[in-house]
Design a protein around this motif. Sequence first.
Motif, PDB file in Angstrom:
ATOM      1  N   CYS A 191       0.838  -1.199   0.000  1.00 41.21           N
ATOM      2  CA  CYS A 191       0.000   0.000   0.000  1.00 41.21           C
ATOM      3  C   CYS A 191       0.875   1.252   0.000  1.00 41.21           C
ATOM      4  O   CYS A 191       1.726   1.416   0.882  1.00 41.21           O
ATOM      5  N   GLU A 192       0.713   2.079  -1.010  1.00 38.00           N
ATOM      6  CA  GLU A 192       1.319   3.419  -1.047  1.00 38.00           C
ATOM      7  C   GLU A 192       2.789   3.385  -0.613  1.00 38.00           C
ATOM      8  O   GLU A 192       3.227   4.139   0.253  1.00 38.00           O
ATOM      9  N   TRP A 193       3.552   2.511  -1.267  1.00 40.98           N
ATOM     10  CA  TRP A 193       4.944   2.310  -0.872  1.00 40.98           C
ATOM     11  C   TRP A 193       5.793   3.569  -1.009  1.00 40.98           C
ATOM     12  O   TRP A 193       6.817   3.692  -0.343  1.00 40.98           O
ATOM     13  N   SER A 194       5.398   4.491  -1.872  1.00 36.81           N
ATOM     14  CA  SER A 194       6.233   5.682  -2.030  1.00 36.81           C
ATOM     15  C   SER A 194       6.328   6.489  -0.739  1.00 36.81           C
ATOM     16  O   SER A 194       7.325   7.182  -0.516  1.00 36.81           O
ATOM     17  N   ILE A 195       5.323   6.375   0.138  1.00 35.79           N
ATOM     18  CA  ILE A 195       5.458   7.051   1.442  1.00 35.79           C
ATOM     19  C   ILE A 195       5.746   6.063   2.572  1.00 35.79           C
ATOM     20  O   ILE A 195       6.417   6.421   3.542  1.00 35.79           O
ATOM     21  N   PHE A 196       5.285   4.829   2.465  1.00 37.70           N
ATOM     22  CA  PHE A 196       5.460   3.890   3.572  1.00 37.70           C
ATOM     23  C   PHE A 196       6.807   3.169   3.546  1.00 37.70           C
ATOM     24  O   PHE A 196       7.172   2.521   4.526  1.00 37.70           O
TER      25      PHE A 196
ATOM     26  N   PRO B 124      11.930  11.721  -0.491  1.00 36.65           N
ATOM     27  CA  PRO B 124      12.728  12.217   0.630  1.00 36.65           C
ATOM     28  C   PRO B 124      11.944  12.214   1.939  1.00 36.65           C
ATOM     29  O   PRO B 124      10.750  12.523   1.966  1.00 36.65           O
ATOM     30  N   GLY B 125      12.628  11.848   3.018  1.00 35.89           N
ATOM     31  CA  GLY B 125      12.008  11.835   4.332  1.00 35.89           C
ATOM     32  C   GLY B 125      12.446  10.634   5.138  1.00 35.89           C
ATOM     33  O   GLY B 125      12.602   9.543   4.607  1.00 35.89           O
ATOM     34  N   ARG B 126      12.638  10.849   6.441  1.00 33.97           N
ATOM     35  CA  ARG B 126      13.103   9.772   7.314  1.00 33.97           C
ATOM     36  C   ARG B 126      11.966   8.907   7.825  1.00 33.97           C
ATOM     37  O   ARG B 126      12.211   7.824   8.351  1.00 33.97           O
ATOM     38  N   SER B 127      10.724   9.361   7.703  1.00 34.65           N
ATOM     39  CA  SER B 127       9.566   8.614   8.195  1.00 34.65           C
ATOM     40  C   SER B 127       8.421   8.793   7.213  1.00 34.65           C
ATOM     41  O   SER B 127       8.442   9.690   6.355  1.00 34.65           O
ATOM     42  N   TYR B 128       7.388   7.959   7.350  1.00 28.38           N
ATOM     43  CA  TYR B 128       6.249   8.105   6.439  1.00 28.38           C
ATOM     44  C   TYR B 128       5.556   9.449   6.651  1.00 28.38           C
ATOM     45  O   TYR B 128       5.028  10.038   5.701  1.00 28.38           O
ATOM     46  N   ALA B 129       5.576   9.967   7.877  1.00 26.06           N
ATOM     47  CA  ALA B 129       4.959  11.275   8.114  1.00 26.06           C
ATOM     48  C   ALA B 129       5.726  12.369   7.381  1.00 26.06           C
ATOM     49  O   ALA B 129       5.122  13.278   6.789  1.00 26.06           O
ATOM     50  N   GLU B 130       7.071  12.299   7.398  1.00 25.79           N
ATOM     51  CA  GLU B 130       7.867  13.298   6.678  1.00 25.79           C
ATOM     52  C   GLU B 130       7.661  13.171   5.172  1.00 25.79           C
ATOM     53  O   GLU B 130       7.594  14.191   4.465  1.00 25.79           O
ATOM     54  N   ARG B 131       7.576  11.955   4.672  1.00 26.90           N
ATOM     55  CA  ARG B 131       7.383  11.777   3.223  1.00 26.90           C
ATOM     56  C   ARG B 131       6.002  12.270   2.790  1.00 26.90           C
ATOM     57  O   ARG B 131       5.851  12.872   1.716  1.00 26.90           O
ATOM     58  N   ALA B 132       4.987  12.007   3.612  1.00 27.78           N
ATOM     59  CA  ALA B 132       3.648  12.510   3.292  1.00 27.78           C
ATOM     60  C   ALA B 132       3.632  14.040   3.303  1.00 27.78           C
ATOM     61  O   ALA B 132       3.016  14.675   2.433  1.00 27.78           O
ATOM     62  N   ALA B 133       4.314  14.635   4.267  1.00 33.26           N
ATOM     63  CA  ALA B 133       4.392  16.098   4.323  1.00 33.26           C
ATOM     64  C   ALA B 133       5.119  16.648   3.100  1.00 33.26           C
ATOM     65  O   ALA B 133       4.731  17.688   2.548  1.00 33.26           O
ATOM     66  N   HIS B 134       6.158  15.958   2.664  1.00 31.99           N
ATOM     67  CA  HIS B 134       6.895  16.377   1.458  1.00 31.99           C
ATOM     68  C   HIS B 134       5.964  16.412   0.255  1.00 31.99           C
ATOM     69  O   HIS B 134       6.005  17.360  -0.553  1.00 31.99           O
ATOM     70  N   LEU B 135       5.120  15.391   0.123  1.00 33.33           N
ATOM     71  CA  LEU B 135       4.187  15.357  -1.003  1.00 33.33           C
ATOM     72  C   LEU B 135       3.191  16.507  -0.960  1.00 33.33           C
ATOM     73  O   LEU B 135       2.674  16.923  -1.998  1.00 33.33           O
TER      74      LEU B 135
ATOM     75  N   ARG C 101       3.740  19.532  -0.348  1.00 31.44           N
ATOM     76  CA  ARG C 101       4.323  20.828  -0.729  1.00 31.44           C
ATOM     77  C   ARG C 101       4.357  20.951  -2.248  1.00 31.44           C
ATOM     78  O   ARG C 101       4.939  20.103  -2.927  1.00 31.44           O
ATOM     79  N   PRO C 102       3.740  21.968  -2.809  1.00 30.04           N
ATOM     80  CA  PRO C 102       3.645  22.073  -4.284  1.00 30.04           C
ATOM     81  C   PRO C 102       4.984  22.005  -5.005  1.00 30.04           C
ATOM     82  O   PRO C 102       5.053  21.508  -6.133  1.00 30.04           O
ATOM     83  N   TRP C 103       6.056  22.460  -4.377  1.00 31.87           N
ATOM     84  CA  TRP C 103       7.341  22.436  -5.076  1.00 31.87           C
ATOM     85  C   TRP C 103       7.864  21.011  -5.282  1.00 31.87           C
ATOM     86  O   TRP C 103       8.798  20.794  -6.054  1.00 31.87           O
ATOM     87  N   SER C 104       7.251  20.023  -4.605  1.00 31.56           N
ATOM     88  CA  SER C 104       7.680  18.631  -4.805  1.00 31.56           C
ATOM     89  C   SER C 104       7.003  17.976  -6.004  1.00 31.56           C
ATOM     90  O   SER C 104       7.461  16.939  -6.487  1.00 31.56           O
ATOM     91  N   TRP C 105       5.932  18.578  -6.516  1.00 35.95           N
ATOM     92  CA  TRP C 105       5.138  17.918  -7.549  1.00 35.95           C
ATOM     93  C   TRP C 105       5.894  17.677  -8.852  1.00 35.95           C
ATOM     94  O   TRP C 105       5.675  16.644  -9.501  1.00 35.95           O
ATOM     95  N   PRO C 106       6.795  18.562  -9.299  1.00 33.35           N
ATOM     96  CA  PRO C 106       7.533  18.249 -10.530  1.00 33.35           C
ATOM     97  C   PRO C 106       8.368  16.967 -10.435  1.00 33.35           C
ATOM     98  O   PRO C 106       8.727  16.387 -11.468  1.00 33.35           O
ATOM     99  N   ALA C 107       8.652  16.534  -9.200  1.00 39.12           N
ATOM    100  CA  ALA C 107       9.446  15.314  -9.027  1.00 39.12           C
ATOM    101  C   ALA C 107       8.594  14.046  -9.004  1.00 39.12           C
ATOM    102  O   ALA C 107       9.141  12.942  -8.902  1.00 39.12           O
TER     103      ALA C 107
END
Length: 339
Positions: free
Chosen positions: A116-121, A127-138, A140-146
């Motif tokens: 399930c949703e491996w890109s955050i889990f 980028p991110g040390r935890s799933y919460a950090e990765r979800a927060a990264h997503l 942010r609009p500046w992350s969308w081009p990636a």
Amino acid sequence: MTAAPPVPALRGINYDVGTDYGSVPSRVFWHRDDVIRDLVAIRDELHCTTVNLFGTDTGRLAEAAGIARRVGLHVWVQPRLIDRPQHEVLAHLLDAARAVEQLRLEHGAVVLNIGCEWSIFSHGLIPGRSYAERAAHLGRPWSWPALPLYSRRLNRLLARAVEVARDEFHGPVTYAAGLWEQVDWRPFDLVGLNYYRLRWNRLGYARRLRKHVQHGRPVVITEFGCATFRGAAALGPAGHTILRYGPDGPYLAPGYVRDEQEQADYLHSLLDVYRAAGVAGTFVFEFAEPYKPHSADPRTDFDMSGYGIVKVLPGAPGGPLRWEPKAAFRALARVYEVS
């Protein structure tokens, strides 16, 4: 690719056997009688045909899956290993695939949902040390081009995972994709979408779903739902964020009002969308969240932040799990009964 059998009108729900999210395990205590009671209610009261069992402990997954098959439910099994390196995730999947294959040989009617949703889990995709950090990264609009880069990384991991799974399991295989994940579905038998509706994707939501249905493989909505407070429908899969954690323990963000009808209306509305789009089946998220008990005191009614369609009642630590149906339970039962 294993040829998938024709998929009937699948009426399903997600059932958590216990997921280790790090600081807060979702289900500490395990009582076989509770699981039997819950799965019978899922069959008889909710009129489900199928249950998606997810969690971390493969022993619990196998035990619950065996119970589900014996009471007549079709079974999907989804192992979840959160915030671990990819090689550990694949090893965990291998163990689960072995257990699920044994179940398939004994009982049939089993699908392996590899994750399930491996890109955050999982580590190493965003980028991110935890799933919460990765979800927060997503968020942010500046992350969308990636996002295309993140999806390429995800698809490389998924390709390896399908090979691992098929070494042991010889039934249908799928994955539960997040809204932001662009999955290459060619190695899979079924398309699985965690297809939540929320404020930012409401416009065009049904149109984008129809594009998925046109790809040729059966499409199943592997998760949809919302929490139990006024305004939860606009937040969709982020409703749980009103539950915060501080030095003195969990607490609810102020200003939210319990609203069971909003959760019920959300499910009913989306089931109409899915029926019109021609999906092969749906899994509501989710049956119960034992670590978010209901309270008459709105300051500690943690069930407000939960997606469960039953409210878990306080009980003795380690004792049986007690619950009552919510408005969403009754709404889902009415729709599934006539589907």
